[in-house]
Design an enzyme around this catalytic site. Structure first.
Site, mmCIF file in Angstrom:
data_model
loop_
_atom_site.group_PDB
_atom_site.id
_atom_site.type_symbol
_atom_site.label_atom_id
_atom_site.label_comp_id
_atom_site.label_asym_id
_atom_site.label_seq_id
_atom_site.Cartn_x
_atom_site.Cartn_y
_atom_site.Cartn_z
ATOM 1 N N GLY A 188 -33.793 -7.377 30.041
ATOM 2 C CA GLY A 188 -33.505 -8.813 30.034
ATOM 3 C C GLY A 188 -34.812 -9.580 29.828
ATOM 4 O O GLY A 188 -35.893 -8.982 29.889
ATOM 5 N N GLN A 241 -36.330 -11.345 31.786
ATOM 6 C CA GLN A 241 -37.179 -11.213 32.981
ATOM 7 C C GLN A 241 -37.331 -9.760 33.410
ATOM 8 O O GLN A 241 -37.671 -9.478 34.567
ATOM 9 C CB GLN A 241 -36.616 -12.054 34.130
ATOM 10 C CG GLN A 241 -36.838 -13.547 33.970
ATOM 11 C CD GLN A 241 -38.322 -13.925 33.936
ATOM 12 O OE1 GLN A 241 -39.172 -13.227 34.495
ATOM 13 N NE2 GLN A 241 -38.627 -15.028 33.285
ATOM 14 N N SER A 242 -37.107 -8.814 32.514
ATOM 15 C CA SER A 242 -37.213 -7.404 32.899
ATOM 16 C C SER A 242 -38.629 -7.048 33.371
ATOM 17 O O SER A 242 -39.612 -7.242 32.637
ATOM 18 C CB SER A 242 -36.839 -6.537 31.692
ATOM 19 O OG SER A 242 -37.345 -5.228 31.862
ATOM 20 N N ASN A 243 -38.710 -6.524 34.593
ATOM 21 C CA ASN A 243 -40.011 -6.060 35.104
ATOM 22 C C ASN A 243 -40.483 -4.857 34.305
ATOM 23 O O ASN A 243 -41.668 -4.667 34.069
ATOM 24 C CB ASN A 243 -39.889 -5.656 36.577
ATOM 25 C CG ASN A 243 -39.527 -6.824 37.452
ATOM 26 O OD1 ASN A 243 -40.193 -7.855 37.415
ATOM 27 N ND2 ASN A 243 -38.459 -6.694 38.233
ATOM 28 N N ALA A 248 -39.820 -4.063 31.065
ATOM 29 C CA ALA A 248 -40.335 -4.394 29.737
ATOM 30 C C ALA A 248 -41.732 -5.003 29.845
ATOM 31 O O ALA A 248 -42.619 -4.680 29.054
ATOM 32 C CB ALA A 248 -39.370 -5.345 29.026
#
Ligand SMILES: Cc1ncc(COP(=O)(O)O)c(C=O)c1O
Length: 377
Positions: free
Chosen positions: A81, A83-85, A87
């Site tokens: 997403g 806000q993916s930690n 990625a």
């Protein structure tokens, strides 16, 4: 570097590890003591495993990026997403390894471009790192994200110069990344080496999103004969999904004749709240209370739900509530030593959602809490 020989798996010998995190992470009882009186708590601080890289993802990336480098990658493509930690950590780790970072990220309305991506939390960090970002809608991994990642990899290769992109699985939960938490378990065992059996934790709680962290811990716990109970608190999906993922990892490691997910992992389902990435004022109030009481900071998407699940299991067990959604964790926690595996995620908490809730006045400020506290006689 090759993995520590503590795990009885000879597969490890051929596996490389890129040293990225600030490890071992601390295991501490100090602030945890103020969490709940009925249980003895300690915390394994993977939230402090690095700054841009911090959190559980760095452990998976140490193995995934070593494979990428071994295979001659010049670029890395992660997904998740906005806000993916994972990625964000993957792109930061890629830069640390001299690889170019790309991310295919799900947004509510990708046609809004910059506004859909946002300017806060992990999105801000991607902007600062210069990640090449492509936005998609809220599509599934296999049929939505993966084709975009493959197309991007093909265009990188077609650009010439010998470039080759390495595609990472969602959340880092694949057969390379699982080594991160097999090794994390070996690290915990080394920290507990001189601890008497009565002082060792009996139960471990961890937030689970794509399943790799919990699977690694559960498999290593079983392999080393540690006999702790591993409780995965779901922030999405359900027990069938996480047990299925754990079974896939068992199979990927060639261990299916000696264990199965249902007997090594307990999945706690009752704390997903209003859904993945969503929080309620009530949950936020509880997380805020934990921060005020103990100084333990949690994010709303993962560790907040993980911790509320851990505390909820204890409270439910004590109050004799219906066990259905609490799984195995429901039984007999009173007086036990529980370890909360803090998996980080604090940049995600800076996405603005919590600020809005705090600002709305639904959550009391520290000053208001102090003002309401009873004064001493
Ligand atoms: C902060 C944080 N905690 C926990 C998790 C869950 O880990 P896993 O995806 O391995 O289940 C994630 C990622 O999904 C995360 O970013």
């Amino acid at each position: 570097m090759t993995p520590t020989p503590l795990l009885p798996l000879d597969l490890g010998a051929s596996l490389q590890r890129a040293l990225l995190g600030y490890l071992p992470s601390a295991q501490s009882e100090d602030e945890a003591q103020r969490l709940a009186a009925s249980v003895r708590w300690s915390i394994k601080h993977d939230d402090m495993s690095g700054s841009m890289l911090g959190g559980n993802k760095v452990r998976k990336l140490e193995f995934e990026l070593a494979v990428a480098l071994q295979q001659g990658a010049t670029d890395v493509i992660a997904c998740g997403g906005v806000q993916s930690n994972y990625a964000r950590a993957a792109c930061a780790a890629a830069m640390q390894c001299g690889l170019r970072p790309h991310a295919v990220l799900r947004a509510d309305d990708p046609s809004q471009g910059d506004e859909a991506f946002g300017w806060h939390g992990n999105a801000l960090l991607h902007r600062m790192m210069g990640t090449n970002v492509r936005l998609t809608g809220r599509v599934p991994f296999k049929t939505g994200l993966l084709p975009v990642m493959e197309e991007l990899a093909a265009s990188i290769a077609a650009g010439g110069g010998g470039r080759k992109a390495h595609i990472l699985p969602v959340g880092g939960s694949g057969a390379d990344g699982v080594w991160g938490y097999l090794e994390a378990w070996a690290e915990l065992e080394a920290q507990l080496r001189d601890v008497s059996s009565s002082d060792r934790p009996s139960d471990v709680f961890v937030a689970t999103g794509s399943g790799g962290t919990a699977a690694g811990l559960a498999i290593a716990n079983a392999l080393t004969g540690s006999r702790m109970r591993i409780h995965a608190v779901c922030v999405c999906d359900d027990a069938a999904y996480f047990l299925g993922h754990c079974d896939e990892m068992i199979e990927a490691l060639g261990l299916e004749s000696s264990m199965d997910a249902a007997s090594i992992l307990s999945v706690v389902e009752g704390f997903k709240g209003s859904g993945y990435g969503r929080t309620t004022a009530e949950d936020l109030r509880a997380m805020h209370g934990i921060a005020l009481e103990s100084g333990v900071l949690l994010d709303a998407t993962y560790t907040g739900k993980g911790m509320l699940g851990a505390l909820g299991c204890t409270a439910a067990a004590l109050a004799g509530r219906d066990a259905a959604s609490f799984g195995e964790a429901f039984h007999g926690l009173q007086g036990r030593h529980c370890l909360f595996w803090h998996t980080g995620g604090l940049f995600g908490a800076m996405d603005g959602m919590l600020s809005e809730l705090m600002r709305s006045g639904e959550v009391p400020t520290a000053a208001a809490v102090e003002a309401a506290a009873p004064t001493s006689p």
